[in-house]
Design a protein around this motif. Structure first.
Motif, PDB file in Angstrom:
ATOM      1  N   PHE A 129      -5.165 -19.313   0.775  1.00  0.00           N
ATOM      2  CA  PHE A 129      -4.765 -17.845   0.403  1.00  0.00           C
ATOM      3  C   PHE A 129      -3.926 -17.774  -0.748  1.00  0.00           C
ATOM      4  CE2 PHE A 129      -5.875 -17.167   4.872  1.00  0.00           C
ATOM      5  CZ  PHE A 129      -6.154 -15.927   4.857  1.00  0.00           C
ATOM      6  N   SER A 130      -4.318 -17.029  -1.778  1.00  0.00           N
ATOM      7  CA  SER A 130      -3.630 -17.033  -2.917  1.00  0.00           C
ATOM      8  C   SER A 130      -3.565 -15.656  -3.341  1.00  0.00           C
ATOM      9  CB  SER A 130      -3.989 -17.799  -4.074  1.00  0.00           C
ATOM     10  OG  SER A 130      -5.361 -17.601  -4.371  1.00  0.00           O
ATOM     11  N   TYR A 131      -2.486 -15.126  -4.274  1.00  0.00           N
ATOM     12  CA  TYR A 131      -2.404 -13.724  -4.868  1.00  0.00           C
ATOM     13  C   TYR A 131      -2.065 -13.444  -6.201  1.00  0.00           C
ATOM     14  CZ  TYR A 131       2.773 -14.422  -4.453  1.00  0.00           C
ATOM     15  OH  TYR A 131       3.860 -14.690  -5.001  1.00  0.00           O
ATOM     16  N   GLU A 132      -2.248 -12.456  -6.811  1.00  0.00           N
ATOM     17  CA  GLU A 132      -1.872 -12.176  -8.095  1.00  0.00           C
ATOM     18  C   GLU A 132      -1.720 -10.701  -8.348  1.00  0.00           C
ATOM     19  OE1 GLU A 132      -4.646 -13.333 -11.345  1.00  0.00           O
ATOM     20  OE2 GLU A 132      -6.455 -12.433  -9.963  1.00  0.00           O
ATOM     21  N   LYS A 133      -0.803 -10.342  -9.317  1.00  0.00           N
ATOM     22  CA  LYS A 133      -0.468  -8.935  -9.644  1.00  0.00           C
ATOM     23  C   LYS A 133      -1.648  -8.577 -10.309  1.00  0.00           C
ATOM     24  CE  LYS A 133       2.519  -6.083 -12.406  1.00  0.00           C
ATOM     25  NZ  LYS A 133       3.701  -5.944 -12.902  1.00  0.00           N
ATOM     26  N   GLU A 164       0.309  -2.455 -11.974  1.00  0.00           N
ATOM     27  CA  GLU A 164       1.841  -2.196 -11.630  1.00  0.00           C
ATOM     28  C   GLU A 164       2.016  -2.169  -9.984  1.00  0.00           C
ATOM     29  OE1 GLU A 164       4.331  -2.393 -13.611  1.00  0.00           O
ATOM     30  OE2 GLU A 164       3.085  -3.276 -14.719  1.00  0.00           O
ATOM     31  N   ASN A 165       0.996  -1.546  -9.467  1.00  0.00           N
ATOM     32  CA  ASN A 165       1.179  -1.177  -7.869  1.00  0.00           C
ATOM     33  C   ASN A 165      -0.081  -1.944  -7.113  1.00  0.00           C
ATOM     34  OD1 ASN A 165      -0.730   0.169  -8.782  1.00  0.00           O
ATOM     35  ND2 ASN A 165       0.045   2.119  -7.889  1.00  0.00           N
ATOM     36  N   LYS A 166      -0.677  -2.637  -7.840  1.00  0.00           N
ATOM     37  CA  LYS A 166      -1.854  -3.421  -6.855  1.00  0.00           C
ATOM     38  C   LYS A 166      -1.744  -5.122  -7.028  1.00  0.00           C
ATOM     39  CE  LYS A 166      -5.029   0.263  -7.303  1.00  0.00           C
ATOM     40  NZ  LYS A 166      -6.461   0.615  -7.278  1.00  0.00           N
ATOM     41  N   LEU A 167      -2.390  -5.530  -5.858  1.00  0.00           N
ATOM     42  CA  LEU A 167      -2.181  -7.177  -5.864  1.00  0.00           C
ATOM     43  C   LEU A 167      -3.580  -7.240  -5.481  1.00  0.00           C
ATOM     44  CD1 LEU A 167       1.131  -7.713  -3.908  1.00  0.00           C
ATOM     45  CD2 LEU A 167       0.450  -8.591  -6.214  1.00  0.00           C
ATOM     46  N   HIS A 168      -3.975  -8.551  -5.994  1.00  0.00           N
ATOM     47  CA  HIS A 168      -5.506  -9.258  -5.476  1.00  0.00           C
ATOM     48  C   HIS A 168      -5.170 -10.446  -4.597  1.00  0.00           C
ATOM     49  CE1 HIS A 168      -8.693 -12.173  -6.324  1.00  0.00           C
ATOM     50  NE2 HIS A 168      -9.417 -11.290  -5.767  1.00  0.00           N
ATOM     51  N   ILE A 169      -5.529 -10.685  -3.556  1.00  0.00           N
ATOM     52  CA  ILE A 169      -5.637 -11.575  -2.615  1.00  0.00           C
ATOM     53  C   ILE A 169      -6.942 -12.360  -2.494  1.00  0.00           C
ATOM     54  CG2 ILE A 169      -5.107 -12.605  -0.099  1.00  0.00           C
ATOM     55  CD1 ILE A 169      -2.779 -11.107  -1.255  1.00  0.00           C
ATOM     56  N   ALA A 170      -7.197 -13.720  -3.006  1.00  0.00           N
ATOM     57  CA  ALA A 170      -8.183 -14.488  -2.860  1.00  0.00           C
ATOM     58  C   ALA A 170      -8.195 -15.314  -1.646  1.00  0.00           C
ATOM     59  CB  ALA A 170      -8.215 -15.172  -4.093  1.00  0.00           C
ATOM     60  N   ILE A 171      -9.125 -15.194  -0.869  1.00  0.00           N
ATOM     61  CA  ILE A 171      -9.100 -16.123   0.322  1.00  0.00           C
ATOM     62  C   ILE A 171     -10.244 -17.208   0.660  1.00  0.00           C
ATOM     63  CG2 ILE A 171      -9.150 -16.207   3.012  1.00  0.00           C
ATOM     64  CD1 ILE A 171      -8.188 -13.159   2.521  1.00  0.00           C
ATOM     65  N   GLY A 172      -9.963 -18.361   0.467  1.00  0.00           N
ATOM     66  CA  GLY A 172     -11.029 -19.460   0.768  1.00  0.00           C
ATOM     67  C   GLY A 172     -11.723 -19.895  -0.697  1.00  0.00           C
ATOM     68  N   LYS A 173     -11.104 -19.659  -1.710  1.00  0.00           N
ATOM     69  CA  LYS A 173     -11.646 -20.008  -3.108  1.00  0.00           C
ATOM     70  C   LYS A 173     -11.671 -21.445  -3.322  1.00  0.00           C
ATOM     71  CE  LYS A 173     -11.782 -15.412  -4.838  1.00  0.00           C
ATOM     72  NZ  LYS A 173     -13.283 -14.953  -4.870  1.00  0.00           N
ATOM     73  N   THR A 216       9.478  -6.823  -4.180  1.00  0.00           N
ATOM     74  CA  THR A 216       9.804  -6.989  -2.768  1.00  0.00           C
ATOM     75  C   THR A 216       8.535  -7.524  -2.151  1.00  0.00           C
ATOM     76  OG1 THR A 216      11.498  -5.211  -2.798  1.00  0.00           O
ATOM     77  CG2 THR A 216      10.165  -5.593  -0.595  1.00  0.00           C
ATOM     78  N   ALA A 217       7.323  -6.995  -2.604  1.00  0.00           N
ATOM     79  CA  ALA A 217       6.021  -7.350  -1.810  1.00  0.00           C
ATOM     80  C   ALA A 217       5.832  -8.684  -2.124  1.00  0.00           C
ATOM     81  CB  ALA A 217       5.092  -6.583  -2.440  1.00  0.00           C
ATOM     82  N   THR A 218       6.066  -9.081  -3.389  1.00  0.00           N
ATOM     83  CA  THR A 218       5.617 -10.705  -3.707  1.00  0.00           C
ATOM     84  C   THR A 218       6.573 -11.464  -2.961  1.00  0.00           C
ATOM     85  OG1 THR A 218       6.920 -10.457  -5.870  1.00  0.00           O
ATOM     86  CG2 THR A 218       4.372 -10.090  -5.869  1.00  0.00           C
ATOM     87  N   LYS A 219       7.660 -11.174  -2.915  1.00  0.00           N
ATOM     88  CA  LYS A 219       8.818 -12.082  -2.210  1.00  0.00           C
ATOM     89  C   LYS A 219       8.363 -12.296  -0.827  1.00  0.00           C
ATOM     90  CE  LYS A 219      13.051 -11.620  -3.311  1.00  0.00           C
ATOM     91  NZ  LYS A 219      14.432 -10.937  -3.484  1.00  0.00           N
TER      92      LYS A 219
END
Length: 113
Positions: free
Chosen positions: A59-63, A66-75, A98-101
């Protein structure tokens, strides 16, 4: 992209830091299959309760805004023929820090336990 875990993602959703706005399964054959938010959350919760298998998919994430994140699963896994893209929206009153923490997986913390 930064690493996270299924448990951290589920906790961020459960604690209402973020909400899932879309989830898409990218099949190996090039097809994309949207899945409902409820189905994604149900399957994520089932996966986190799967014992020793609960940490086997990356699982990984990136911004992405300003108020959205992308989560990549299984890549990152050569064993996953299909992967999943998820878009998260920050909840009202929650800042990106707060969210990324909540999502950030500190590997030093993991290995010292």
């Amino acid at each position: 992209m930064r690493k996270t875990t299924a448990n951290r993602l589920l906790k961020a959703i459960t604690d209402n830091l973020v909400s899932v706005t879309s989830a898409v399964v990218n099949h190996d054959e090039g097809m994309k299959e949207p899945i409902s938010v409820e189905k994604f959350k149900e399957d994520l919760e089932f996966y986190t309760n799967s014992g020793i298998f609960a940490d086997t998919i990356d699982f990984s994430y990136e911004k992405i805004a300003e108020n959205k994140l992308h989560i990549a699963i299984g890549k990152a896994s050569c064993y996953c023929y299909d992967d999943i893209d998820v878009t998260l929206q920050l909840s009202d009153g929650v800042d990106m820090e707060t969210a990324t923490k909540e999502l950030y997986e500190d590997l030093n913390e993991k290995w010292s336990a």
